[in-house]
Write an enzyme that holds these catalytic residues in place. Sequence first.
Site, short mmCIF file in Angstrom:
data_model
loop_
_atom_site.label_atom_id
_atom_site.label_comp_id
_atom_site.label_asym_id
_atom_site.label_seq_id
_atom_site.Cartn_x
_atom_site.Cartn_y
_atom_site.Cartn_z
CE1 TYR A 197 1.16 -2.46 -0.40
CE2 TYR A 197 1.47 -0.11 -0.04
CZ TYR A 197 0.65 -1.23 -0.02
OH TYR A 197 -0.66 -1.11 0.37
CD GLN B 255 1.44 -4.70 -4.41
OE1 GLN B 255 1.49 -4.72 -5.64
NE2 GLN B 255 2.22 -5.43 -3.64
CD GLU B 256 -2.43 -4.09 0.94
OE1 GLU B 256 -2.46 -5.24 1.43
OE2 GLU B 256 -1.61 -3.23 1.30
CB SER B 257 -7.10 -8.12 -2.12
OG SER B 257 -7.83 -7.11 -2.83
CD GLN C 117 -3.46 1.27 -0.31
OE1 GLN C 117 -4.32 2.14 -0.43
NE2 GLN C 117 -2.81 1.08 0.83
#
Length: 471
Positions: free
Chosen positions: A441, A314-316, A311
């Site tokens: 996502y 995926q975010e950063s 995650q």
Amino acid sequence: MQYRQVCGRRGIRTGLAFVLACAVLCAGCGSKPGRLADIRKRGTLIVLTRNAPTTYYIGRNDLPQGVEYTLATEFAHSLGVKPKFVFKHSVAELLQALANGEGDMIAAGLTRTPQRDRRFDFGPDYQQVTQQVVCRRGGPDPDSVEALAGVDLEVVADSSYVARLQALRKTHPKLHWRVNATDGTEQLLRKVWAGKLDCTVADSDIVAINRRYFPNLVIAFDLSEPQSLAWVVPSGSDDLRRAMDGWMDGYRDSGHLEHLMAHYYGLASVFDYVDTRTYVRRIENVYPDYAGLFLQAADAYDLPPLILAAQAYQESHWNPDAVSSSGVRGMMMLTRNTADALGVKNRLDPAASIRGGARYLARLRHRLGPGIRKQDRIWFALAAYNVGLGHVRDARRLTKRLGKHSGRWADVSKVFPLLSEPRYYRHLPHGYARGLEPVRYVHRIRNYADILRYRLNMVDAPENLAAAPPQ
């Protein structure tokens, strides 16, 4: 032979203990693999299979997974027996083991071929695959059967690939290949990726799974029309085959087969060569710097550490200084309000961001409420992290309204995109949402987690999974 001789002398020795011993020994007389009555009598279904990503493997929480594992286990339970899995290393070993009476069936993703039909019987079809020629990016690039004559081609021995190549050689006499009697398809794909082999042949389902782990693999062309995968049973196992047919019809009609295939292969379509190659490089070069922080935060909030790490990617992309135009920032891309609520004073501090993101994800998971399958709660929580808890609840309401399972992510993920259509969102408490976004996502996080898990578990790997393709 030994117990027949002993039982034949029971008239001479009349001791009760001896009679009981003979009864135990003779209970096995005439037992035959593949016979339904004997399977139920012994209480086990002996399943021959391979240890591979598309068949049977140990996944999260050290529990067995895989399409063949799940199907065979469900079928065994329908018979009122337990499955017993026996592993073989190759197709040849599987077929020989079945011929030797070592199992009741083969569940290993085998296709129907005339040669196998002459030796064994087949159960119901459950999946369609296509044989594909697979090479590596930057290596030989054959685009036809004729072009295969100029490449180093190796395939699994006693496989349907060999049968297909033999048929093609009748019209393409220059076609040549080697057979490998020790390695499986996955191992040959790995040799292609590592530059030790030009090309191989593999079924499309195997290719789809392995391209996520070996992004330099490319599909040159399809070698066959779609073919059916089916279980294999000993010749004459009519009762067992009929039981398989009936059970598979019900399993398919109930929608369980579709859900199963979506679970294992749904992520295979999420493939981007550039993105995947960048990701596996960062597993080597960046992930070790933060692995301990992911483990600590996951342990503190009872989360799967690889899901949390995925995650964060995926975010950063594991960039602690990441900032978006909308004002979210840090490793877990927290908003200012969320960070304040979680007690995160510096969103650019990777430890604080990861711990805060984990706490927020765990909080969302708790607030989801009842009615969600335990194994699916993490996917719903991730969707809520992305789109908000209110929209997740709306998606579940709509899923239930449409007659599907509102606690199953496979069902809700299909309904979620409808939240962007007026005829649906007008009647929902939280209105419009970009419904496809949380689905993508979650899919990407699952994909990243699977690749990370595979990369961390690799043994005897070439020097760098992310190495540039051989030129």
